[in-house]
Design a protein around this motif. Structure first.
Motif, PDB file in Angstrom:
ATOM      1  N   ASN A  51       0.772  -1.058   0.098  1.00  0.00           N
ATOM      2  CA  ASN A  51      -0.038  -0.138  -0.023  1.00  0.00           C
ATOM      3  C   ASN A  51       0.990   1.367  -0.085  1.00  0.00           C
ATOM      4  OD1 ASN A  51      -2.599   1.210  -0.150  1.00  0.00           O
ATOM      5  ND2 ASN A  51      -2.390   1.618   2.029  1.00  0.00           N
ATOM      6  N   GLY A  52       2.096   1.281  -0.686  1.00  0.00           N
ATOM      7  CA  GLY A  52       2.792   2.453  -0.779  1.00  0.00           C
ATOM      8  C   GLY A  52       3.601   2.981   0.366  1.00  0.00           C
ATOM      9  N   HIS A  53       3.650   2.229   1.391  1.00  0.00           N
ATOM     10  CA  HIS A  53       4.549   2.729   2.472  1.00  0.00           C
ATOM     11  C   HIS A  53       5.985   2.510   2.178  1.00  0.00           C
ATOM     12  CE1 HIS A  53       1.289   3.223   5.344  1.00  0.00           C
ATOM     13  NE2 HIS A  53       0.747   2.035   4.733  1.00  0.00           N
ATOM     14  N   LEU A  54       6.675   3.720   2.310  1.00  0.00           N
ATOM     15  CA  LEU A  54       8.374   3.477   2.137  1.00  0.00           C
ATOM     16  C   LEU A  54       9.065   3.713   3.316  1.00  0.00           C
ATOM     17  CD1 LEU A  54      10.759   3.364   0.241  1.00  0.00           C
ATOM     18  CD2 LEU A  54      10.571   5.669  -0.394  1.00  0.00           C
ATOM     19  N   LEU A  55       9.837   2.856   3.885  1.00  0.00           N
ATOM     20  CA  LEU A  55      10.785   3.009   5.115  1.00  0.00           C
ATOM     21  C   LEU A  55      12.008   3.344   4.512  1.00  0.00           C
ATOM     22  CD1 LEU A  55       7.920   1.503   6.414  1.00  0.00           C
ATOM     23  CD2 LEU A  55       9.632   0.369   7.949  1.00  0.00           C
ATOM     24  N   ILE A  56      12.752   4.261   5.424  1.00  0.00           N
ATOM     25  CA  ILE A  56      14.004   4.811   5.175  1.00  0.00           C
ATOM     26  C   ILE A  56      14.825   4.937   6.506  1.00  0.00           C
ATOM     27  CG2 ILE A  56      15.656   6.523   4.203  1.00  0.00           C
ATOM     28  CD1 ILE A  56      13.290   7.540   2.427  1.00  0.00           C
ATOM     29  N   TYR A  57      15.658   4.226   6.585  1.00  0.00           N
ATOM     30  CA  TYR A  57      16.584   4.113   7.906  1.00  0.00           C
ATOM     31  C   TYR A  57      17.486   5.447   7.843  1.00  0.00           C
ATOM     32  CZ  TYR A  57      14.248  -0.479   9.351  1.00  0.00           C
ATOM     33  OH  TYR A  57      13.460  -1.324   9.697  1.00  0.00           O
ATOM     34  N   SER A  58      17.740   5.655   9.120  1.00  0.00           N
ATOM     35  CA  SER A  58      18.607   6.881   9.037  1.00  0.00           C
ATOM     36  C   SER A  58      20.093   6.261   8.772  1.00  0.00           C
ATOM     37  CB  SER A  58      18.702   7.529  10.566  1.00  0.00           C
ATOM     38  OG  SER A  58      19.228   6.395  11.635  1.00  0.00           O
ATOM     39  N   GLY A  59      20.480   5.158   8.827  1.00  0.00           N
ATOM     40  CA  GLY A  59      21.616   4.654   8.675  1.00  0.00           C
ATOM     41  C   GLY A  59      21.686   4.658   7.215  1.00  0.00           C
ATOM     42  N   LEU A  60      20.971   4.785   6.298  1.00  0.00           N
ATOM     43  CA  LEU A  60      21.336   4.654   4.831  1.00  0.00           C
ATOM     44  C   LEU A  60      21.337   6.017   4.597  1.00  0.00           C
ATOM     45  CD1 LEU A  60      20.701   3.085   2.181  1.00  0.00           C
ATOM     46  CD2 LEU A  60      18.555   4.211   2.022  1.00  0.00           C
ATOM     47  N   ILE A  61      20.839   7.012   4.929  1.00  0.00           N
ATOM     48  CA  ILE A  61      20.946   8.480   4.660  1.00  0.00           C
ATOM     49  C   ILE A  61      22.512   8.776   4.864  1.00  0.00           C
ATOM     50  CG2 ILE A  61      20.315  10.814   5.087  1.00  0.00           C
ATOM     51  CD1 ILE A  61      17.449   9.767   5.761  1.00  0.00           C
ATOM     52  N   LEU A  62      23.007   8.221   6.467  1.00  0.00           N
ATOM     53  CA  LEU A  62      24.295   8.853   6.670  1.00  0.00           C
ATOM     54  C   LEU A  62      25.249   7.659   5.720  1.00  0.00           C
ATOM     55  CD1 LEU A  62      23.606   8.643  10.428  1.00  0.00           C
ATOM     56  CD2 LEU A  62      24.287  10.636   9.001  1.00  0.00           C
ATOM     57  N   ALA A  63      24.964   6.801   5.386  1.00  0.00           N
ATOM     58  CA  ALA A  63      25.850   6.001   4.446  1.00  0.00           C
ATOM     59  C   ALA A  63      26.003   6.560   2.745  1.00  0.00           C
ATOM     60  CB  ALA A  63      25.399   4.545   4.462  1.00  0.00           C
ATOM     61  N   ALA A  64      24.838   7.392   2.689  1.00  0.00           N
ATOM     62  CA  ALA A  64      25.188   7.997   1.101  1.00  0.00           C
ATOM     63  C   ALA A  64      26.111   9.105   1.183  1.00  0.00           C
ATOM     64  CB  ALA A  64      23.593   8.374   1.126  1.00  0.00           C
ATOM     65  N   ASP A  65      26.918   9.191   0.126  1.00  0.00           N
ATOM     66  CA  ASP A  65      27.731  10.155   0.258  1.00  0.00           C
ATOM     67  C   ASP A  65      27.253  11.469  -0.152  1.00  0.00           C
ATOM     68  OD1 ASP A  65      29.992   8.577   0.974  1.00  0.00           O
ATOM     69  OD2 ASP A  65      30.338   7.719  -1.127  1.00  0.00           O
ATOM     70  N   ASN A  66      26.296  11.528  -0.973  1.00  0.00           N
ATOM     71  CA  ASN A  66      25.681  12.645  -1.298  1.00  0.00           C
ATOM     72  C   ASN A  66      24.033  12.346  -1.713  1.00  0.00           C
ATOM     73  OD1 ASN A  66      25.327  11.618  -4.273  1.00  0.00           O
ATOM     74  ND2 ASN A  66      27.551  11.690  -4.104  1.00  0.00           N
ATOM     75  N   GLN A  67      23.287  13.355  -1.813  1.00  0.00           N
ATOM     76  CA  GLN A  67      21.926  13.326  -1.696  1.00  0.00           C
ATOM     77  C   GLN A  67      21.445  12.575  -3.227  1.00  0.00           C
ATOM     78  OE1 GLN A  67      19.659  17.067  -3.304  1.00  0.00           O
ATOM     79  NE2 GLN A  67      21.734  18.009  -2.917  1.00  0.00           N
ATOM     80  N   ASP A  68      22.476  12.503  -4.415  1.00  0.00           N
ATOM     81  CA  ASP A  68      21.914  12.066  -5.516  1.00  0.00           C
ATOM     82  C   ASP A  68      21.920  10.379  -5.251  1.00  0.00           C
ATOM     83  OD1 ASP A  68      21.716  14.048  -6.937  1.00  0.00           O
ATOM     84  OD2 ASP A  68      23.574  14.219  -7.886  1.00  0.00           O
ATOM     85  N   GLN A  69      22.917   9.890  -4.374  1.00  0.00           N
ATOM     86  CA  GLN A  69      22.906   8.320  -4.118  1.00  0.00           C
ATOM     87  C   GLN A  69      21.901   8.113  -3.167  1.00  0.00           C
ATOM     88  OE1 GLN A  69      26.601   7.622  -1.806  1.00  0.00           O
ATOM     89  NE2 GLN A  69      27.862   7.583  -3.707  1.00  0.00           N
ATOM     90  N   LEU A  70      21.238   9.177  -2.291  1.00  0.00           N
ATOM     91  CA  LEU A  70      20.093   8.702  -1.836  1.00  0.00           C
ATOM     92  C   LEU A  70      18.987   8.813  -2.572  1.00  0.00           C
ATOM     93  CD1 LEU A  70      18.207   8.403   1.091  1.00  0.00           C
ATOM     94  CD2 LEU A  70      18.447  10.945   1.344  1.00  0.00           C
ATOM     95  N   GLY A  71      18.803   9.653  -3.517  1.00  0.00           N
ATOM     96  CA  GLY A  71      17.667   9.807  -4.543  1.00  0.00           C
ATOM     97  C   GLY A  71      17.612   8.583  -5.400  1.00  0.00           C
TER      98      GLY A  71
END
Length: 253
Positions: free
Chosen positions: A90-110
């Motif tokens: 039903n369209g729920h998207l979970l994002i953990y803070s650890g993933l955001i911190l592992a990304a070197d830049n916003q494009d990787q997160l995107g």
């Protein structure tokens, strides 16, 4: 040909088909609620206005430029060291803070966000659950007849098990389209796959996004192949200052 087609369609019990679809939609909605409740117990939901606004800005841009109904994507940020992000029914998207911190830049997160939105838009989540568990079992679970243990086991299918290789590739290709349409550089997404596929880095976490997405180097290769000859004018969604502040907030205990 017209009468042949009409004859074939006339044999279909459309009421039954519509009832099955109605049941499936209700089941997906309830499953989304149940799984979300379960995962929220594993990590506190982040309610920082700045953080939520920053992530919403990325998701809003992706949805707007790809004509995706923004309300169909329900983003939830959880505080966890685990490097992970995944889609629920039903369209729920979970994002953990650890993933955001592992990304070197916003494009990787995107790139990761686009990949997971692609799973949602292509209905991969329910396809996986129906294949692995069966529709009747899923319906029973929504009626409280499945048991807590079965719910936990099926939750693992969504957070720590890969989709079929063909579905992963389909989500990757769709994610590239999403990124290019949103003027987000897709190359960092390929770089992120290379980075997380490094054995040393992957060993830092018991479970990570890359562990659920095998053949990462191969996938990074065809991502690069698919973005050749594409427009090279990309625009960051967030300012450099916003990205730095976002990471600073999330890095604090």
């Amino acid at each position: 040909m017209f009468f042949s087609t009409w004859f074939v369609l006339a044999q279909v019990d459309w009421m039954s088909v519509l009832e099955v679809q109605k049941t499936t939609d209700k089941t997906e909605e309830k499953l989304g609620e149940l799984y979300l409740e379960l995962f929220k117990k594993t990590g506190a939901e982040i309610d920082n206005p700045f953080v939520n606004h920053a992530i919403d800005s990325i998701v809003n841009t992706i949805c707007r430029d790809n004509y995706i109904d923004r309300e169909s994507i329900k983003v939830h940020l959880l505080r966890s060291d685990e490097i992970n992000a995944f889609a629920l029914p039903n369209g729920h998207l979970l994002i953990y803070s650890g993933l955001i911190l592992a990304a070197d830049n916003q494009d990787q997160l995107g790139g990761v966000i686009c990949h997971e939105i692609a799973h949602i838009q292509l209905n991969h989540v329910m396809k996986k659950l129906v294949k692995e568990v069966g529709l009747s079992a899923l319906v029973s679970m929504t009626m409280g007849k499945g048991g807590a243990e079965i719910m936990k086991e099926t939750a693992k299918l969504l957070s720590s098990s890969a989709f079929d290789r063909s579905l992963e590739k389909e989500a990757d290709i769709k994610a590239i389209d999403y990124l290019i349409n949103a003027k987000i550089n897709p190359e960092p997404f390929a770089n992120f796959l290379y980075k997380l596929s490094d054995n040393e880095f992957a060993a830092m976490k018991y479970q990570s996004w890359i562990s659920t997405h095998p053949d990462s180097k191969q996938r990074a290769g065809y991502i690069i192949d698919n973005i050749k000859n594409q427009p090279t004018k990309y625009e960051p969604v967030l300012t450099a200052g916003t990205w730095i502040k976002l990471r600073d907030i999330l890095s604090q205990p």
